[in-house]
Motif scaffolding. Structure first.
Motif, short mmCIF file in Angstrom:
data_model
loop_
_atom_site.label_atom_id
_atom_site.label_comp_id
_atom_site.label_asym_id
_atom_site.label_seq_id
_atom_site.Cartn_x
_atom_site.Cartn_y
_atom_site.Cartn_z
N MET A 1 -32.05 -5.52 37.95
CA MET A 1 -31.49 -6.55 37.11
C MET A 1 -30.59 -7.49 37.92
O MET A 1 -30.62 -8.69 37.71
CB MET A 1 -30.69 -5.90 35.97
CG MET A 1 -30.04 -6.91 35.05
SD MET A 1 -29.02 -6.21 33.74
CE MET A 1 -30.23 -5.37 32.77
N LEU A 2 -29.81 -6.92 38.84
CA LEU A 2 -28.91 -7.75 39.65
C LEU A 2 -29.69 -8.78 40.44
O LEU A 2 -29.29 -9.95 40.51
CB LEU A 2 -28.06 -6.88 40.58
CG LEU A 2 -27.09 -7.63 41.49
CD1 LEU A 2 -26.10 -8.47 40.68
CD2 LEU A 2 -26.34 -6.65 42.39
N ILE A 8 -31.44 -16.31 39.17
CA ILE A 8 -31.09 -17.31 38.16
C ILE A 8 -29.84 -18.07 38.58
O ILE A 8 -29.77 -19.30 38.47
CB ILE A 8 -30.91 -16.64 36.78
CG1 ILE A 8 -32.27 -16.15 36.28
CG2 ILE A 8 -30.26 -17.58 35.77
CD1 ILE A 8 -32.21 -15.26 35.06
N LEU A 9 -28.83 -17.36 39.09
CA LEU A 9 -27.60 -18.02 39.51
C LEU A 9 -27.83 -18.96 40.68
O LEU A 9 -27.28 -20.07 40.72
CB LEU A 9 -26.54 -16.98 39.88
CG LEU A 9 -25.98 -16.18 38.71
CD1 LEU A 9 -25.06 -15.07 39.22
CD2 LEU A 9 -25.24 -17.08 37.74
N VAL A 10 -28.64 -18.55 41.64
CA VAL A 10 -28.93 -19.41 42.78
C VAL A 10 -29.61 -20.68 42.30
O VAL A 10 -29.27 -21.79 42.74
CB VAL A 10 -29.80 -18.66 43.83
CG1 VAL A 10 -30.38 -19.62 44.85
CG2 VAL A 10 -28.98 -17.56 44.50
N GLU A 11 -30.55 -20.55 41.37
CA GLU A 11 -31.26 -21.70 40.84
C GLU A 11 -30.34 -22.60 40.02
O GLU A 11 -30.34 -23.83 40.17
CB GLU A 11 -32.43 -21.25 39.98
CG GLU A 11 -33.26 -22.40 39.47
CD GLU A 11 -34.47 -21.90 38.68
OE1 GLU A 11 -34.74 -22.50 37.63
OE2 GLU A 11 -35.11 -20.92 39.11
N SER A 19 -23.62 -13.90 48.36
CA SER A 19 -22.22 -13.88 47.91
C SER A 19 -22.08 -13.32 46.50
O SER A 19 -20.98 -13.22 45.98
CB SER A 19 -21.63 -15.28 47.96
OG SER A 19 -22.24 -16.11 46.98
N ILE A 20 -23.20 -12.92 45.88
CA ILE A 20 -23.17 -12.47 44.49
C ILE A 20 -23.28 -10.95 44.41
O ILE A 20 -24.19 -10.36 44.99
CB ILE A 20 -24.32 -13.11 43.69
CG1 ILE A 20 -24.19 -14.64 43.71
CG2 ILE A 20 -24.34 -12.59 42.26
CD1 ILE A 20 -25.39 -15.36 43.15
N LEU A 44 -30.92 -16.92 31.12
CA LEU A 44 -30.93 -15.48 30.90
C LEU A 44 -31.60 -15.13 29.57
O LEU A 44 -32.34 -14.15 29.49
CB LEU A 44 -29.51 -14.92 30.94
CG LEU A 44 -28.84 -14.87 32.31
CD1 LEU A 44 -27.35 -14.60 32.18
CD2 LEU A 44 -29.50 -13.81 33.18
N GLU A 45 -31.34 -15.92 28.55
CA GLU A 45 -31.99 -15.68 27.26
C GLU A 45 -33.50 -15.80 27.39
O GLU A 45 -34.25 -14.97 26.86
CB GLU A 45 -31.47 -16.67 26.21
CG GLU A 45 -30.06 -16.39 25.75
CD GLU A 45 -29.54 -17.42 24.77
OE1 GLU A 45 -28.67 -17.05 23.98
OE2 GLU A 45 -29.98 -18.59 24.79
#
Length: 77
Positions: A1-2, A8-11, A19-20, A44-45
């Protein structure tokens, strides 16, 4: 999941995946503003097929918080 959340965060935030981690704060560490967070939640949804209650977003400040929220709402790790 991470790893998926990192993608998603990088995008969404154009940040470095290395760094995450679970302790990474969206605002403090990644500099996300409210629009960034909204777009991230939408992604995420879409990814996990759930609806995230906007009233609960204030409690979700780190990557780990989001992971725990997803687990509590039936998303498999």
């Amino acid at each position: 999941m991470l790893e998926k959340i990192k993608e998603i965060l990088v995008e969404q935030l154009n940040c470095d995946a290395d760094s995450i981690n679970e302790d990474t704060s969206f605002k403090d560490d990644l500099g996300a503003d409210s629009l960034d967070l909204y777009e991230m939640v939408m992604a995420l949804e879409d990814e996990y097929g759930i609806e995230i209650d906007t009233d609960e977003l204030t409690d979700l400040s780190t990557v780990g918080d989001f992971m725990e929220y997803l687990k509590q709402h039936g998303v498999e790790v």
